[in-house]
Design an enzyme around this catalytic site. Structure first.
Site, PDB file in Angstrom:
ATOM      1  N   LYS A  19       0.653  -1.223  -0.094  1.00 38.18           N
ATOM      2  CA  LYS A  19       0.037   0.117  -0.113  1.00 38.18           C
ATOM      3  C   LYS A  19       0.931   1.276  -0.101  1.00 38.18           C
ATOM      4  O   LYS A  19       2.135   1.131   0.385  1.00 38.18           O
ATOM      5  CB  LYS A  19      -0.922  -0.169   1.128  1.00 38.18           C
ATOM      6  CG  LYS A  19      -1.882  -1.170   1.019  1.00 38.18           C
ATOM      7  CD  LYS A  19      -2.801  -1.286   2.306  1.00 38.18           C
ATOM      8  CE  LYS A  19      -3.993  -2.180   2.150  1.00 38.18           C
ATOM      9  NZ  LYS A  19      -5.001  -1.950   3.163  1.00 38.18           N
TER      10      LYS A  19
ATOM     11  N   ASN B 280      -2.237   0.196   6.742  1.00 38.63           N
ATOM     12  CA  ASN B 280      -1.692  -0.825   7.397  1.00 38.63           C
ATOM     13  C   ASN B 280      -0.598  -1.679   6.258  1.00 38.63           C
ATOM     14  O   ASN B 280      -0.683  -3.018   6.475  1.00 38.63           O
ATOM     15  CB  ASN B 280      -2.830  -1.768   7.860  1.00 38.63           C
ATOM     16  CG  ASN B 280      -3.714  -2.405   6.723  1.00 38.63           C
ATOM     17  OD1 ASN B 280      -3.563  -2.038   5.470  1.00 38.63           O
ATOM     18  ND2 ASN B 280      -4.818  -3.061   7.047  1.00 38.63           N
TER      19      ASN B 280
ATOM     20  N   TYR C  34     -12.463  -1.560  -3.631  1.00 37.06           N
ATOM     21  CA  TYR C  34     -12.904  -1.517  -2.232  1.00 37.06           C
ATOM     22  C   TYR C  34     -14.611  -1.627  -2.050  1.00 37.06           C
ATOM     23  O   TYR C  34     -15.049  -1.003  -1.091  1.00 37.06           O
ATOM     24  CB  TYR C  34     -12.468  -0.657  -1.428  1.00 37.06           C
ATOM     25  CG  TYR C  34     -10.931  -0.985  -0.861  1.00 37.06           C
ATOM     26  CD1 TYR C  34     -10.763  -2.286  -0.123  1.00 37.06           C
ATOM     27  CD2 TYR C  34      -9.758  -0.510  -1.266  1.00 37.06           C
ATOM     28  CE1 TYR C  34      -9.502  -2.690   0.271  1.00 37.06           C
ATOM     29  CE2 TYR C  34      -8.442  -0.730  -0.765  1.00 37.06           C
ATOM     30  CZ  TYR C  34      -8.498  -2.032  -0.029  1.00 37.06           C
ATOM     31  OH  TYR C  34      -7.160  -2.246   0.194  1.00 37.06           O
TER      32      TYR C  34
ATOM     33  N   PHE D 138     -15.195   3.829   7.050  1.00 39.17           N
ATOM     34  CA  PHE D 138     -13.836   4.365   6.750  1.00 39.17           C
ATOM     35  C   PHE D 138     -13.621   4.474   5.133  1.00 39.17           C
ATOM     36  O   PHE D 138     -12.510   4.572   4.957  1.00 39.17           O
ATOM     37  CB  PHE D 138     -12.742   3.469   7.538  1.00 39.17           C
ATOM     38  CG  PHE D 138     -13.189   2.022   7.395  1.00 39.17           C
ATOM     39  CD1 PHE D 138     -12.707   1.416   5.942  1.00 39.17           C
ATOM     40  CD2 PHE D 138     -13.744   1.278   8.259  1.00 39.17           C
ATOM     41  CE1 PHE D 138     -12.946  -0.053   5.631  1.00 39.17           C
ATOM     42  CE2 PHE D 138     -14.029  -0.230   7.808  1.00 39.17           C
ATOM     43  CZ  PHE D 138     -13.639  -0.688   6.630  1.00 39.17           C
TER      44      PHE D 138
ATOM     45  N   THR E 192      -5.730  -7.032  10.788  1.00 37.08           N
ATOM     46  CA  THR E 192      -5.843  -5.573  10.037  1.00 37.08           C
ATOM     47  C   THR E 192      -5.343  -4.237  10.919  1.00 37.08           C
ATOM     48  O   THR E 192      -4.379  -3.479  10.421  1.00 37.08           O
ATOM     49  CB  THR E 192      -7.363  -5.148   9.783  1.00 37.08           C
ATOM     50  OG1 THR E 192      -7.795  -6.269   9.158  1.00 37.08           O
ATOM     51  CG2 THR E 192      -7.604  -4.046   9.137  1.00 37.08           C
TER      52      THR E 192
ATOM     53  N   HIS F 156      -2.268  -5.542   1.511  1.00 35.38           N
ATOM     54  CA  HIS F 156      -3.550  -6.099   1.484  1.00 35.38           C
ATOM     55  C   HIS F 156      -3.416  -7.745   1.015  1.00 35.38           C
ATOM     56  O   HIS F 156      -2.232  -7.739   0.393  1.00 35.38           O
ATOM     57  CB  HIS F 156      -4.164  -5.462   0.224  1.00 35.38           C
ATOM     58  CG  HIS F 156      -5.300  -6.217  -0.224  1.00 35.38           C
ATOM     59  ND1 HIS F 156      -6.692  -6.033   0.518  1.00 35.38           N
ATOM     60  CD2 HIS F 156      -5.759  -6.909  -1.085  1.00 35.38           C
ATOM     61  CE1 HIS F 156      -7.530  -6.822  -0.015  1.00 35.38           C
ATOM     62  NE2 HIS F 156      -6.820  -7.417  -1.216  1.00 35.38           N
TER      63      HIS F 156
ATOM     64  N   ARG G 123      -2.323 -14.288   4.544  1.00 38.39           N
ATOM     65  CA  ARG G 123      -3.090 -13.576   5.691  1.00 38.39           C
ATOM     66  C   ARG G 123      -2.315 -14.009   7.084  1.00 38.39           C
ATOM     67  O   ARG G 123      -2.248 -13.020   7.655  1.00 38.39           O
ATOM     68  CB  ARG G 123      -4.537 -14.056   5.618  1.00 38.39           C
ATOM     69  CG  ARG G 123      -5.157 -13.515   4.479  1.00 38.39           C
ATOM     70  CD  ARG G 123      -6.684 -13.890   4.345  1.00 38.39           C
ATOM     71  NE  ARG G 123      -7.526 -12.957   5.279  1.00 38.39           N
ATOM     72  CZ  ARG G 123      -7.903 -11.762   4.916  1.00 38.39           C
ATOM     73  NH1 ARG G 123      -7.554 -11.318   3.899  1.00 38.39           N
ATOM     74  NH2 ARG G 123      -8.485 -11.009   5.859  1.00 38.39           N
TER      75      ARG G 123
ATOM     76  N   ARG H  89       2.315  -6.523   8.949  1.00 40.07           N
ATOM     77  CA  ARG H  89       1.769  -5.433   9.870  1.00 40.07           C
ATOM     78  C   ARG H  89       2.242  -5.124  11.467  1.00 40.07           C
ATOM     79  O   ARG H  89       2.336  -3.948  11.532  1.00 40.07           O
ATOM     80  CB  ARG H  89       0.347  -5.523   9.903  1.00 40.07           C
ATOM     81  CG  ARG H  89      -0.305  -5.413   8.393  1.00 40.07           C
ATOM     82  CD  ARG H  89      -1.674  -6.011   8.558  1.00 40.07           C
ATOM     83  NE  ARG H  89      -2.508  -5.840   7.267  1.00 40.07           N
ATOM     84  CZ  ARG H  89      -3.426  -6.220   6.854  1.00 40.07           C
ATOM     85  NH1 ARG H  89      -4.269  -7.128   7.730  1.00 40.07           N
ATOM     86  NH2 ARG H  89      -4.208  -5.808   5.672  1.00 40.07           N
TER      87      ARG H  89
ATOM     88  N   GLU I 178      -9.215 -10.553  -7.855  1.00 36.54           N
ATOM     89  CA  GLU I 178      -8.256  -9.305  -7.722  1.00 36.54           C
ATOM     90  C   GLU I 178      -7.111  -9.216  -8.732  1.00 36.54           C
ATOM     91  O   GLU I 178      -6.545  -8.371  -9.117  1.00 36.54           O
ATOM     92  CB  GLU I 178      -8.037  -9.176  -6.134  1.00 36.54           C
ATOM     93  CG  GLU I 178      -9.099  -8.784  -5.205  1.00 36.54           C
ATOM     94  CD  GLU I 178      -8.877  -9.263  -3.961  1.00 36.54           C
ATOM     95  OE1 GLU I 178      -7.497  -9.237  -3.453  1.00 36.54           O
ATOM     96  OE2 GLU I 178      -9.728  -8.965  -2.993  1.00 36.54           O
TER      97      GLU I 178
HETATM   98  P1  CMP Z   1      -7.461  -4.343   3.664  1.00 41.14           P
HETATM   99  O1  CMP Z   1      -6.893  -5.746   4.108  1.00 41.14           O
HETATM  100  O2  CMP Z   1      -6.857  -3.770   2.458  1.00 41.14           O
HETATM  101  O3  CMP Z   1      -9.147  -4.408   3.409  1.00 41.14           O
HETATM  102  C1  CMP Z   1     -10.161  -3.034   3.682  1.00 41.14           C
HETATM  103  C2  CMP Z   1      -9.007  -2.142   4.064  1.00 41.14           C
HETATM  104  O4  CMP Z   1      -9.777  -1.045   4.926  1.00 41.14           O
HETATM  105  C3  CMP Z   1      -8.038  -2.587   5.280  1.00 41.14           C
HETATM  106  O5  CMP Z   1      -6.980  -3.195   4.918  1.00 41.14           O
HETATM  107  C4  CMP Z   1      -7.617  -1.209   5.803  1.00 41.14           C
HETATM  108  O6  CMP Z   1      -6.670  -0.538   5.149  1.00 41.14           O
HETATM  109  C5  CMP Z   1      -8.965  -0.520   5.990  1.00 41.14           C
HETATM  110  N1  CMP Z   1      -9.715  -0.506   7.204  1.00 41.14           N
HETATM  111  C6  CMP Z   1     -10.360  -1.661   7.808  1.00 41.14           C
HETATM  112  N2  CMP Z   1     -10.708  -1.543   8.854  1.00 41.14           N
HETATM  113  C7  CMP Z   1     -10.619  -0.097   9.080  1.00 41.14           C
HETATM  114  C8  CMP Z   1     -10.945   0.625  10.067  1.00 41.14           C
HETATM  115  N3  CMP Z   1     -11.942   0.271  11.142  1.00 41.14           N
HETATM  116  N4  CMP Z   1     -10.696   1.929  10.056  1.00 41.14           N
HETATM  117  C9  CMP Z   1      -9.733   2.366   8.917  1.00 41.14           C
HETATM  118  N5  CMP Z   1      -9.373   1.641   7.943  1.00 41.14           N
HETATM  119  C10 CMP Z   1      -9.838   0.385   8.247  1.00 41.14           C
END
Ligand code: CMP
Length: 141
Positions: A9, A112, A49, A57, A91, A115, A85, A102, A126
């Protein structure tokens, strides 16, 4: 063998951690089968997304994901989806296990670092989002 899709990211690319993260994943047995660097358009980020569009968010996530270049890649390994994963961790970096990407590189729940697809079916979808049929030709396990 199985394939999954990762995205390094904008936070991790800007911090200069992209190659370190890819090296760590190679050490964990993942092989890079396709890779590119690009800047997501707002429309692309919204589409990628879309499942999160009702979440509070979502707008912030779209802004973040379009804030700088990202590096999508197709990774291959045995049990790749679950293994990736596990390798990237929770996350929220505060909840991520020691030794995960992470834990080491993420700044926050949103910023974070990386992905990972959550199923084999989504990994395929994807991968096709970021790569053409020609890019993926001959890479299937
Ligand atoms: P990702 O695994 O790419 O999938 C969805 C993304 O949304 C996640 O990683 C984060 O970057 C973002 N995300 C998920 N939960 C939250 C949250 N509670 N607040 C802000 N960003 C979030």
């Amino acid at each position: 063998m199985e394939q999954t899709l990762t995205i390094i990211k904008p936070d991790a690319v800007a911090a200069g951690n992209a190659a370190r993260i890819l090296a760590l994943l190679e050490e964990k047995g993942f092989r890079i089968r396709a890779i590119r660097m690009m800047r997501l358009s707002e429309a692309q980020a919204r589409e990628f997304y879309a499942v999160h569009r009702e979440r509070p968010f979502y707008e912030s996530l779209v802004r973040f994901m379009t804030s700088g270049p990202v590096i999508p890649a197709v990774l291959e390994r045995e049990n790749a989806v679950a293994a990736l994963r596990e390798a990237i961790g929770a996350t929220d970096p505060a909840e991520a296990a020691e030794g995960t990407v992470r834990k080491r590189f993420a700044e926050s729940k949103e910023r974070n670092a990386i992905h990972a697809s959550d199923s084999v079916e989504n990994a395929w979808r994807e991968a096709r989002f970021f790569f053409s049929e020609a890019d993926l030709l001959g890479t299937a396990p």
